[in-house]
Motif scaffolding. Structure first.
Motif, mmCIF file in Angstrom:
data_model
loop_
_atom_site.group_PDB
_atom_site.id
_atom_site.type_symbol
_atom_site.label_atom_id
_atom_site.label_comp_id
_atom_site.label_asym_id
_atom_site.label_seq_id
_atom_site.Cartn_x
_atom_site.Cartn_y
_atom_site.Cartn_z
ATOM 1 N N ASP A 1 0.993 -1.031 -0.184
ATOM 2 C CA ASP A 1 0.106 -0.026 -0.012
ATOM 3 C C ASP A 1 1.119 1.383 -0.046
ATOM 4 N N ARG B 1 3.047 3.022 2.781
ATOM 5 C CA ARG B 1 2.255 2.858 4.004
ATOM 6 C C ARG B 1 2.533 1.352 4.705
ATOM 7 N N THR C 1 -6.120 7.512 -3.085
ATOM 8 C CA THR C 1 -5.140 7.311 -2.065
ATOM 9 C C THR C 1 -4.028 6.491 -2.673
ATOM 10 N N SER D 1 -4.620 3.599 -4.218
ATOM 11 C CA SER D 1 -4.797 2.189 -3.879
ATOM 12 C C SER D 1 -5.464 1.747 -5.193
#
Lengths: 305, 305
Positions: B66, B75, B148, B150
Motif C-alpha cells: 500500500d 504505508r 489514495t 490504491s
C-alpha cells in the motif's frame, strides 16, 4: 441557458437550465415505441423552442442504453425501441443548436458531480438504483466514458454465476440483487410461496403493488420478509461497491434512483460489508451519500454536458 | 538515463535505462526483513552510483504494498516488513536525485503502457498474475492511482464469498482463483486427496515442486487434473475481467507475471467467459495480450515513472 433532456420510455422530460444550474422551466414530450426518431426530434425541437425561444446555447440528452457519445448515436435503446439512431444529428438539424447525447447513468453522474459535489472532490461513482442498476464514473473531474462510451456498466457485474436470471441473459448480475424490478419479483416469489408477511394482503389484492416503496414501508414497520430482502440487497450492493472501491479508489460514491430511497435499510448492510474489507486505506477515504436532488439530476446533468 | 528499481522481498533489481527505454546495465541489492530502510536506501544509492556515476536524471521505485505515491511513502509492505517508511525522502537524501515511489502493479502497467503499447491506445488494464494477483490501470494516457494511490486492487475483488480463504482474510478473492500460491495449493489439496494425476509422483517427492510452471507442463502433456485447474482459473479470471471491462471499458488488457505464462490454458477459458457476456460493444473493442517483456517490465516501468 442550456436545455437538458431526460429521455424515458414513455416521455422525455425537457428542462431549461440557467447558468446557476437551476431549472427555470420544464415540460414533457411523449416518446414511446410508436414515434419515429425524426418525428420525435421535431417534437423535442418544438418543446425546446417553446421553453426558451432562441436563447439556447447547448442541448444535452440522456438516453438509457448503449450510446456512442462521441458521434451522438444511440446504438441500442431497448426502452425506446431504437437501434443505430443518429440522435445528435437529428436534434441538431431540428433545433439548430449544438447537441450532446450521453448514457443516462453517465448523465446522472455528471449532474451529481457538477451540482452536488464539493469542488475539492475530483472522482466519484454514481450508482443509479432504479428498476435496473446503472453507473457513471467521474475521474480527475472528467466523465469516464471508456473506449466505446460503455464504462460504468455496474449493474451487470456478475456477483453469483448461479444466481437469478437477469434480463441481460446472464445470472446473478448486481441488478438481480438490487434492481427495483428484481426486488419486487423476489418479494412476490416469497409471498407466492406463502411467506409470513404483512405484505400478503397487498400481494393477494394486486401483486404489482409490491413496489420497492411498499417494501421499504413494510420493512420500516417491522416486516421481517421485507427487512431480510433489503438486508440481502444491501449486502450484495456492498460487495459490488467494495470491488469498485478496490479497483477505482474514488473519493465519493453517490446513490440515486427510487430504490436508493430505502435509505439505511440498504446502506447499513452495505456499510457492514465494506467494513469487512481488510484494505482500509481506500475504504476509509470514500464518502458514501445519496443524491440530494434525484428527481431532477437527469435533466440537470444533461444540460451541463 | 534513468534508474528503475523493482523492490522484492529478498532483493531489489536496479537497472539503468536509457532514453530509448532500453536497459543498459542492471544489478541487484539484497533487501530482506533485516535491513532497516535507511540502511537499504544507502545500499541502493551505492548501487545507483556504481551503475551510472552522476548521469542520473530520475529514480523510480516499484514496491509491492500500500503505497502513498503522492508523498512517496510505503504505508505497508508485507514483503519488506515495512510500515510508514518515507522511501522517497530516504532515497532522495541518499542519492541526491529526484525519486518517485509507486505500487509495483502500477509500475508494471506503466511499463507495459510506455514500452509495449501502440501510441494510439490510451487506456489499458495490466493484470499481474504472480504468486498473488495485482492490477494497474491507465486511463487517458495517465496512470490511474485513485484517491489514495490504491486503485487497481484487482486481486481482491470478491468472486465467491463462500470460496477459498485468501491471505487478506476475505474468502473467494480473485487471487484465490488465479494467484500462483493458491493454484499450487489447490493442486496439492487434490493430490493429497488422491486425485489421479501424473503429478502424484512429483507431489509425493516434494509438494513444493507443484508450481504453476509444473502445472502448465502437466496440463500441456494432457494431465486432466492440471487441465481442469487451469480451466477453473481461466473462467474465474474471465469473470473478473468481464466485470472490469463493463466498468472501465478499456482498449487493452495485458497480463504479466509467471502464471500468465500458462498461455492458452488460461486465456481460452477466459475468452469463453467473455464471449458469454451479452453487451458486446465493450467486449469487442478490447484487445487481450500477454506482456512481451515480463522479466524487465518492473524496472522499465519504474525508470519511466
Amino acid at each position: 441557458m442550456n436545455i437538458g433532456i431526460d429521455m424515458g420510455g414513455t416521455s422525455a422530460k425537457v428542462a431549461l437550465v440557467n447558468d446557476r444550474n437551476r431549472i427555470v422551466d420544464v415540460t414533457s414530450v411523449p416518446t414511446g415505441l410508436k414515434s419515429s426518431p425524426p418525428e420525435l426530434a421535431k417534437r423535442l425541437a418544438a418543446a425546446v423552442k417553446k421553453l426558451a425561444g432562441r436563447h439556447v446555447r447547448r442541448i444535452g440528452v440522456g438516453v438509457a442504453g448503449d450510446i456512442d457519445s462521441h458521434h451522438g448515436i444511440v446504438r441500442i435503446s431497448p426502452n425506446l425501441g431504437w437501434k443505430r439512431v443518429p440522435l445528435k444529428m437529428l436534434l441538431q438539424r431540428a433545433t439548430g443548436n449544438s447537441v450532446a447525447v450521453e448514457n443516462d447513468a453517465n448523465v446522472a453522474a455528471w449532474g451529481i458531480y457538477k451540482t452536488e459535489t464539493p469542488s475539492s472532490v475530483k472522482s466519484l461513482i454514481a450508482i443509479t438504483l432504479g428498476t435496473g442498476v446503472g453507473g457513471g464514473i467521474v475521474i480527475d473531474g472528467q466523465l469516464h466514458r471508456g473506449a466505446t462510451g460503455s464504462a460504468g456498466e455496474i449493474g451487470h457485474m456478475v456477483l453469483d454465476p448461479k444466481g437469478r436470471l437477469c434480463n441481460c441473459g446472464m445470472r446473478g448480475c448486481l441488478e438481480t440483487c438490487a434492481g427495483g424490478t428484481h426486488l419486487s419479483a423476489i418479494a412476490c416469489e416469497a409471498l407466492k410461496k406463502g411467506a409470513k408477511s404483512r405484505l400478503q394482503k397487498i400481494y393477494k389484492a394486486n401483486p404489482q403493488a409490491i413496489t420497492p416503496k411498499v417494501l421499504t414501508e413494510a420493512a420500516r414497520a417491522g416486516d421481517r420478509l421485507a427487512q431480510s430482502l433489503w438486508e440481502n440487497a444491501g449486502r450484495a450492493l456492498g460487495r459490488a461497491v467494495g470491488d469498485l472501491i478496490y479497483v477505482i479508489n474514488p473519493e465519493r460514491i453517490v446513490f440515486t434512483g427510487g430504490v436508493a430511497q430505502a435509505g439505511s435499510l440498504l446502506f447499513k448492510p452495505l456499510q457492514l460489508e465494506l467494513s469487512r474489507r481488510p484494505f482500509k486505506t481506500p475504504i476509509r477515504v470514500v464518502s458514501i451519500a445519496v443524491a440530494k436532488n434525484p428527481a431532477h439530476i437527469g435533466v440537470l446533468g444533461a444540460a451541463l454536458l
